[in-house]
Structure formats: structure tokens, C-alpha cells
Scaffold this motif. Structure first.
Motif, PDB file in Angstrom:
ATOM      1  N   HIS A 118      -5.803  13.140   1.689  1.00 53.14           N
ATOM      2  CA  HIS A 118      -6.100  11.710   1.698  1.00 53.14           C
ATOM      3  C   HIS A 118      -7.080  11.514   0.567  1.00 53.14           C
ATOM      4  O   HIS A 118      -7.674  12.469   0.109  1.00 53.14           O
ATOM      5  N   ASN A 125      -6.275   0.567  -1.622  1.00 53.72           N
ATOM      6  CA  ASN A 125      -5.806   1.562  -2.575  1.00 53.72           C
ATOM      7  C   ASN A 125      -4.375   1.917  -2.214  1.00 53.72           C
ATOM      8  O   ASN A 125      -3.977   1.763  -1.060  1.00 53.72           O
ATOM      9  N   GLU A 139     -15.739   4.498   3.852  1.00 58.81           N
ATOM     10  CA  GLU A 139     -15.199   3.640   4.903  1.00 58.81           C
ATOM     11  C   GLU A 139     -16.002   3.734   6.189  1.00 58.81           C
ATOM     12  O   GLU A 139     -16.721   4.701   6.433  1.00 58.81           O
ATOM     13  N   SER A 166      -8.067   0.016   3.481  1.00 58.03           N
ATOM     14  CA  SER A 166      -8.707   0.089   2.169  1.00 58.03           C
ATOM     15  C   SER A 166      -7.663  -0.299   1.112  1.00 58.03           C
ATOM     16  O   SER A 166      -6.480   0.018   1.265  1.00 58.03           O
ATOM     17  N   LYS A 180       0.815  -1.207   0.000  1.00 58.88           N
ATOM     18  CA  LYS A 180       0.000   0.000   0.000  1.00 58.88           C
ATOM     19  C   LYS A 180       0.858   1.271   0.000  1.00 58.88           C
ATOM     20  O   LYS A 180       0.373   2.353  -0.312  1.00 58.88           O
ATOM     21  N   SER A 212     -10.350   5.485  -2.347  1.00 64.81           N
ATOM     22  CA  SER A 212     -10.638   4.111  -1.925  1.00 64.81           C
ATOM     23  C   SER A 212     -11.418   3.342  -2.999  1.00 64.81           C
ATOM     24  O   SER A 212     -12.236   3.919  -3.705  1.00 64.81           O
TER      25      SER A 212
HETATM   26 MG    MG Z   1      -7.940   4.159   3.621  1.00 62.53          MG
END
Ligand code: MG
Ligand code: TXA
Length: 333
Positions: free
Chosen positions: A231, A142, A177, A140, A54, A148
């Protein structure tokens, strides 16, 4: 590694995923919120791979996913509020932060004495968890900092060459999420990340005031590192429009994203999250639409904010972070 296959749900697919996970490999799994990048939470080697694949800094702790509340509470110090919330919302899109006891490796919790735990509701993931002897750590699925994934092909495009398989569970129901709540202190319950279950829902259930730190209060302190201001960022610039303020002049290369289908379509590059502005539908489509438009060559995405209540708060939270150009060091460069 070749591109991971998207495995259509059947017993053979579940067996393949279980075998990969037992071998400390990573599998992308469907949840009712977004797709997760799962590995054996009790294996340091598997968890290390999650961070590597990630591109996530080791200071950012992971959520551990359990098949039921009994297993989840066995590894943390539970309390009456946590139990009440688990009865109301598990299995479901709620993550609780509690003090950990033993069992969850320090790598999962980024060295913190607390652990984030969740019992997911997606029936396919439930079946996989039931067949395993261990819980699953899963952020997640991604690359760190990016939007995401809510569909298996999102995962395949970005992380496909680095993982063993992608278990197909269709389009994620919620699309954003889980709500993260710190429930260590029953008298000071805090929502660390807004999500499908709102602070108001929790207040009504517990009949007590729930604290929701603002972004500036949370930002530097990193109560929940997912609260980093930048983010969920696509590469295309995002400009936020106030709800309803759509009468602006678009430039060449602009696309506009509205909550609902506009009455008169004056600009051809206009998109909407839901025909009628239904908040559930807006949440479900949000990441997928942003990700899709990110690949269309637009210069800017002008995105209408959601009305600031319920799920709108959670979607606006993602939108603000996606638009933020601050903290570039956390971008997925
Ligand atoms: Mg995340
Ligand atoms: O819906 C979800 O929660 C998805 C699916 C896959 O379950 N997972 C997810 O994980 O969004 P991730 O890693 O992208 O976000 C986890 C959030 C982060 O904001 C992280 O900082 C916070 O949970 N978190 C994890 N452990 C924590 C802890 N011990 N204390 C405070 N926050 C924590």
C-alpha cells in the motif's frame, strides 16, 4: 476531462464544490490528515465514481465524513466507548468502525454490516460539510495503492483529469491518515490502522487495554483492507534502515532519507524528514518527500525507520507497506 482547478479557499470556491457534489461529481478536499476524494456518501452514483476514479476494488470500504457527531451517530449503533472517544477526539483524526443501521449505502461499506465514520477537523472541510445536506464518502485522494496526497498538487498530478475540482486547504497538518478503531465491542476495542492518535493515547483515555492486531494477524483476514501489506507504494524501490543505522555504503542511484538532519553529510543524495527528528514533522513530510523522490529518477530509496513509539508506529506502518513488494496485485499498475 480537463485538469481539475485547484480552488483557492473563498466562498465562491466552497459554492462551486458544493454544486459539484450535489451533481454527484467528485471533489478533492483537504482534511487534517491527507486529502480526500469526496463524493455524496448517500448517492450510489457518486460513490461508484469514487471507486472508479481511484481504481479501488469494491471490496475495500470507504470512510464516511460527517459535520458533527450527532449526524455520524444517527447512522450507526453507537455505545458509551464510541461516545467517549468522540468527545475526546472529534472533530479530529479518528475513524470509528461501528455496526451500521440504515442510510449508508452498501457500496460505501463494501457490503459490510459495519461503517467507518469520522468527523474531520479541517476548518475548510468543516465549512463545506456544514453547507451540504449529506455526508461525504472519501478515501485518500490517490490512485489505489499509491502514496497518499498531503498537498493539492499531489492530487492534481495523479487524479486531476478525472475529478471536478480540488479545494485548496494547504499542506495537511498530520500528513498521515486517521487512526481507525473498531469500537463495536466496548470490551474489545481494536486499532485497525495506527495513525495520529496512538493506541496508547486511547488506552490512557479509556483506562483499558486496546488490542492492536499485528500485520500477519490482520493481513489475510482483511479486518481493515487498508492493512494490505502493499500500500502507499511509490514506483522506486524502498529499503528500510534501522533507526540510527546510517553508516552504510550507498550505491549509484541511491538516495537516503533520515529522520533528522545528519551531523556530517557524506552523501549528496541525503534527505531528512525533520531537522531535529520531530515526529509530528516527520509524519507531515513523509508522503510528500517519498512522492517527490519517486519522481527524481533514483533506483532505490533507503529510508530510516522511526523510533517505534507514538507517531513513529504509524509512520513505520506506512513505511513497511511502501517497501513491501508482496501482493503486487494491489499495486497501482
Ligand atoms: Mg488510502
Ligand atoms: O485520514 C483518513 O482516514 C483519510 C481522510 C481522507 O479522511 N481517509 C482515508 O481513507 O485514509 P482510505 O479509504 O484511504 O482508508 C480507509 C481505511 C481503509 O483501511 C479501510 O479498509 C478502512 O478504513 N475501513 C473503512 N470502512 C471499514 C469498515 N467498515 N471496517 C473496517 N475497516 C474499514
Amino acid at each position: 476531462m480537463p485538469n481539475a482547478p485547484i480552488l483557492e479557499y473563498n466562498q465562491a470556491a466552497l459554492d462551486t464544490c458544493a454544486r459539484l457534489l450535489r451533481d454527484d461529481e467528485l471533489v478533492a478536499v483537504p482534511t487534517e490528515t491527507v486529502y480526500g476524494l469526496a463524493g455524496n456518501a448517500l448517492s450510489v452514483s457518486a460513490v461508484r465514481k469514487i471507486f472508479e476514479v481511484k481504481g479501488r476494488p469494491l471490496i475495500d470500504p470507504l470512510i464516511t465524513h460527517f459535520k458533527d457527531w450527532k449526524e455520524a451517530f444517527a447512522l450507526v449503533k453507537s455505545n458509551a466507548i464510541a461516545e467517549r472517544l468522540s468527545q475526546a477526539y472529534w472533530p479530529g483524526p479518528l475513524t470509528m468502525v461501528l455496526d451500521k443501521t440504515t442510510g449508508i449505502p452498501d457500496l460505501v461499506t463494501a457490503g459490510l454490516q459495519t461503517a467507518a465514520i469520522r468527523v474531520p477537523a479541517h476548518p475548510i472541510l468543516q465549512q463545506l460539510l456544514q453547507s451540504l445536506e449529506f455526508p461525504l464518502a472519501a478515501p485518500s485522494a490517490n490512485p489505489f495503492g499509491y502514496v497518499s496526497p498531503t498537498q493539492p498538487n499531489h492530487v492534481q498530478k495523479t487524479l486531476g483529469h478525472r475529478i471536478g475540482a480540488i479545494l485548496d486547504g494547504g499542506v495537511c497538518h498530520h500528513g498521515i491518515e486517521s487512526t481507525v478503531v473498531d469500537v463495536r465491542d466496548p470490551d474489545d476495542v481494536r486499532v485497525l490502522r495506527p495513525g495520529p492518535i496512538s493506541a496508547l493515547d486511547i488506552e490512557q483515555l479509556l483506562r483499558k487495554k486496546i488490542f492492536m492486531p499485528t500485520r500477519s494477524e490482520a493481513g489475510c483476514a482483511q479486518i481493515s483492507p487498508g492493512l494490505l501489506s502493499r500500500h502507499y507504494s511509490p514506483n522506486t524501490e524502498i529499503v528500510i534502515l534501522e533507526p540510527g543505522q546510517l553508516d552504510i555504503r550507498l550505491r549509484e542511484g541511491d538516495a537516503m532519507v533520515c529522520n533528522r538532519k545528519p551531523l556530517d553529510l557524506t552523501h549528496s543524495h541525503t534527505y531528512w524528514l525533520s531537522e531535529d527528528g520531530n515526529l509530528q514533522e516527520c509524519a507531515r513530510n513523509f508522503f510528500a518527500l517519498i512522492q517527490n523522490l519517486d519522481h527524481q529518477g533514483y533506483h532505490r530509496l533507503l529510508v530510516e525507520a522511526l523510533p517505534p513509539f507514538g507517531l513513529g508506529i504509524a509512520i513505520n506502518d506506512r513505511l513497511k507497506r511502501a517497501a513491501s513488494k508482496l501482493g503486487k496485485d494491489y499495486s497501482n499498475s
